[in-house]
Design a protein around this motif. Structure first.
Motif, short mmCIF file in Angstrom:
data_model
loop_
_atom_site.label_atom_id
_atom_site.label_comp_id
_atom_site.label_asym_id
_atom_site.label_seq_id
_atom_site.Cartn_x
_atom_site.Cartn_y
_atom_site.Cartn_z
N VAL A 254 -21.44 -15.96 19.07
CA VAL A 254 -22.33 -15.60 20.18
C VAL A 254 -22.40 -14.08 20.21
CG1 VAL A 254 -22.72 -15.63 22.67
CG2 VAL A 254 -21.79 -17.66 21.53
N ALA A 255 -23.61 -13.54 20.29
CA ALA A 255 -23.79 -12.10 20.28
C ALA A 255 -24.97 -11.72 21.16
CB ALA A 255 -24.02 -11.60 18.86
N ASP A 256 -24.84 -10.59 21.85
CA ASP A 256 -25.97 -10.11 22.63
C ASP A 256 -26.32 -8.68 22.23
OD1 ASP A 256 -24.92 -8.17 25.11
OD2 ASP A 256 -23.40 -9.60 24.47
N SER A 257 -27.62 -8.38 22.31
CA SER A 257 -28.15 -7.05 22.07
C SER A 257 -27.68 -6.48 20.73
CB SER A 257 -27.79 -6.13 23.24
OG SER A 257 -28.54 -4.94 23.19
N ALA A 258 -27.05 -5.30 20.73
CA ALA A 258 -26.61 -4.68 19.47
C ALA A 258 -25.61 -5.55 18.72
CB ALA A 258 -26.01 -3.31 19.76
N GLY A 259 -24.84 -6.34 19.45
CA GLY A 259 -23.88 -7.21 18.79
C GLY A 259 -24.52 -8.19 17.84
N HIS B 31 -34.08 -7.55 29.33
CA HIS B 31 -33.06 -7.44 28.30
C HIS B 31 -31.68 -7.80 28.86
CE1 HIS B 31 -31.45 -6.02 24.49
NE2 HIS B 31 -30.50 -5.41 25.16
N ASP B 32 -30.96 -8.63 28.11
CA ASP B 32 -29.61 -9.05 28.48
C ASP B 32 -29.53 -9.61 29.90
OD1 ASP B 32 -28.02 -9.00 26.27
OD2 ASP B 32 -26.91 -7.19 26.80
N TYR B 33 -30.53 -10.37 30.26
CA TYR B 33 -30.59 -11.00 31.59
C TYR B 33 -29.37 -11.86 31.88
CZ TYR B 33 -31.86 -15.07 28.85
OH TYR B 33 -31.83 -16.10 27.94
N ILE C 30 -43.91 -1.96 19.60
CA ILE C 30 -42.76 -1.69 20.46
C ILE C 30 -43.09 -0.57 21.43
CG2 ILE C 30 -40.38 -0.86 20.50
CD1 ILE C 30 -40.01 -2.27 17.79
N ALA C 31 -43.70 0.50 20.94
CA ALA C 31 -44.07 1.63 21.79
C ALA C 31 -45.00 1.20 22.92
CB ALA C 31 -44.72 2.72 20.95
N GLU C 32 -45.89 0.27 22.63
CA GLU C 32 -46.82 -0.22 23.64
C GLU C 32 -46.12 -0.95 24.78
OE1 GLU C 32 -49.63 -2.62 21.61
OE2 GLU C 32 -50.59 -0.94 20.56
N ARG C 33 -44.95 -1.50 24.50
CA ARG C 33 -44.22 -2.28 25.49
C ARG C 33 -43.12 -1.47 26.18
NH1 ARG C 33 -44.72 -7.90 24.63
NH2 ARG C 33 -42.75 -8.16 25.74
N ALA C 34 -42.86 -0.26 25.69
CA ALA C 34 -41.68 0.49 26.12
C ALA C 34 -41.67 0.81 27.61
CB ALA C 34 -41.56 1.77 25.30
N ASP C 35 -42.81 1.19 28.15
CA ASP C 35 -42.84 1.58 29.57
C ASP C 35 -42.52 0.42 30.49
OD1 ASP C 35 -43.42 4.16 28.91
OD2 ASP C 35 -45.58 4.01 29.31
N GLU C 36 -42.86 -0.79 30.06
CA GLU C 36 -42.65 -1.95 30.92
C GLU C 36 -41.23 -2.50 30.85
OE1 GLU C 36 -44.84 -3.23 33.17
OE2 GLU C 36 -45.91 -1.40 32.63
N ASP C 37 -40.44 -2.06 29.87
CA ASP C 37 -39.06 -2.51 29.77
C ASP C 37 -38.25 -1.84 30.88
OD1 ASP C 37 -36.23 -2.78 28.94
OD2 ASP C 37 -37.08 -3.59 27.10
N ILE C 38 -37.61 -2.62 31.71
CA ILE C 38 -36.94 -2.06 32.89
C ILE C 38 -35.52 -1.59 32.61
CG2 ILE C 38 -38.31 -3.42 34.52
CD1 ILE C 38 -35.86 -5.31 34.71
N LEU C 39 -34.98 -1.90 31.43
CA LEU C 39 -33.60 -1.53 31.11
C LEU C 39 -33.47 -0.57 29.94
CD1 LEU C 39 -31.53 -4.83 31.52
CD2 LEU C 39 -31.73 -2.92 33.10
N LEU C 40 -34.28 -0.74 28.92
CA LEU C 40 -34.09 0.00 27.68
C LEU C 40 -35.07 1.16 27.57
CD1 LEU C 40 -33.56 -2.90 25.13
CD2 LEU C 40 -31.84 -1.60 26.39
N ASP C 41 -34.53 2.33 27.20
CA ASP C 41 -35.33 3.53 26.98
C ASP C 41 -35.54 3.72 25.49
OD1 ASP C 41 -36.45 6.20 27.81
OD2 ASP C 41 -34.75 6.89 26.58
N LEU C 42 -36.79 3.74 25.05
CA LEU C 42 -37.08 3.78 23.62
C LEU C 42 -36.51 5.02 22.92
CD1 LEU C 42 -38.36 2.64 21.10
CD2 LEU C 42 -40.57 3.56 21.85
#
Length: 285
Positions: free
Chosen positions: A133-138, A257-259, A172-184
């Motif tokens: 089992v792994a999440d995100s970078a893992g 991300h990682d909800y 990815i760049a097009e979606r970056a602003d809408e991501d509430i946790l991750l900063d591109l």
């Protein structure tokens, strides 16, 4: 999306939570280790600049989970991640093996991989079937382990995987602003740290179906709010075309991300249940 998830998203945007996460990724406190602080509660084995931590949350486990935590390769495992993997292991009757791997930038990507293989070799000495089992970078670390050890894991579950360290795709760049946790820009910077210490031939291209053959059954969970969705879709397509790979995909509308680190979410509860069912199905329970 559940009402609770909507509330969290609104709260994160109002508090600019993304900025706090970016700071924690770039300036992590690596002196904190939740296992060494309570060493008497765990079986800890030093392994190549990291440690393998064994936890038994239930009696008479019928399999074991090898867990790789998220945190952009820089942040030590935290209490929420420990609670998450404990909940999953308890529901699926598993022993837990935590891969407490060495972290960037003090250690290189190749050193992380050396640790990973050594830890896995110890884990599979057990007679218990091994699930990952792994999440995100893992998930990037776990995927490489699967590629290097075909057929040795009984199944894998990836939550919000971060597999692309370059993140240069316009999608990815097009979606970056809408991501509430991750900063591109933050992830791109850490991705450069990773790539500087990664021997290219040692790390698989997650879009290469030929290299992914034999990884076995894999679950992929993600939220449709994540900027990493284009990478997820590329990975899923590669798995679908890879011999000996069997992907199961579960996406949550507008999930972030990682909800799964927010335990009151219905999406989180559903994910834990699906992972437990998956493990039971694979081991024939």
């Amino acid at each position: 999306m559940s009402f609770m998830a909507k509330r969290f998203i609104k709260k994160f945007r109002a508090e600019n939570y993304k900025k706090s996460v970016a700071h924690s990724f770039l300036k992590p406190n690596q002196k904190i280790n939740i296992f060494r602080q309570s060493a008497d509660q765990y079986k800890i084995r030093p392994v190549k600049n990291g440690q393998l931590v064994t936890i038994q949350p239930i009696q008479n486990p019928t399999s074991q989970i090898l867990y790789f935590h998220g945190g952009a390769f820089t942040v030590p495992m935290n209490e929420d991640q420990l609670e998450m993997i404990t909940k999953i292991a308890t529901e699926s009757n598993n022993l837990i093996q935590v891969a407490d791997f060495p972290l960037l930038p003090k250690h290189s990507a190749d050193e992380i991989l050396q640790f990973t293989q050594a830890a896995f070799d110890l884990v599979i000495e057990s007679e218990l079937p091994t699930f990952i089992v792994a999440d995100s970078a893992g998930a990037k670390i776990a995927l490489q382990l699967l590629v290097d050890n075909p057929g040795k894991a009984a199944g894998s579950s990836f939550i919000s995987p971060w597999l692309d360290t370059k993140l240069t795709s316009p999608a990815i760049a097009e979606r970056a602003d809408e991501d509430i946790l991750l900063d591109l820009p933050t992830l791109q910077e850490i991705g450069r740290w990773f790539d500087q210490g990664a021997t290219p031939e040692k790390w698989v291209d997650y879009t290469d179906a030929d290299r992914l053959k034999g990884v076995g059954p894999v679950q992929i969970f993600y939220g449709e709010n994540e900027m990493l969705v284009p990478c997820d879709l590329q990975f899923i397509e590669a798995l679908q075309n890879a011999e000996g790979a069997d992907p199961e995909v579960i996406a949550f509308k507008d999930g972030y991300h990682d909800y799964t680190l927010w335990f009151k979410l219905s999406e989180t509860k559903k994910t834990f249940r699906r992972i437990a069912e998956f493990i039971k199905d694979q081991r024939g329970a």
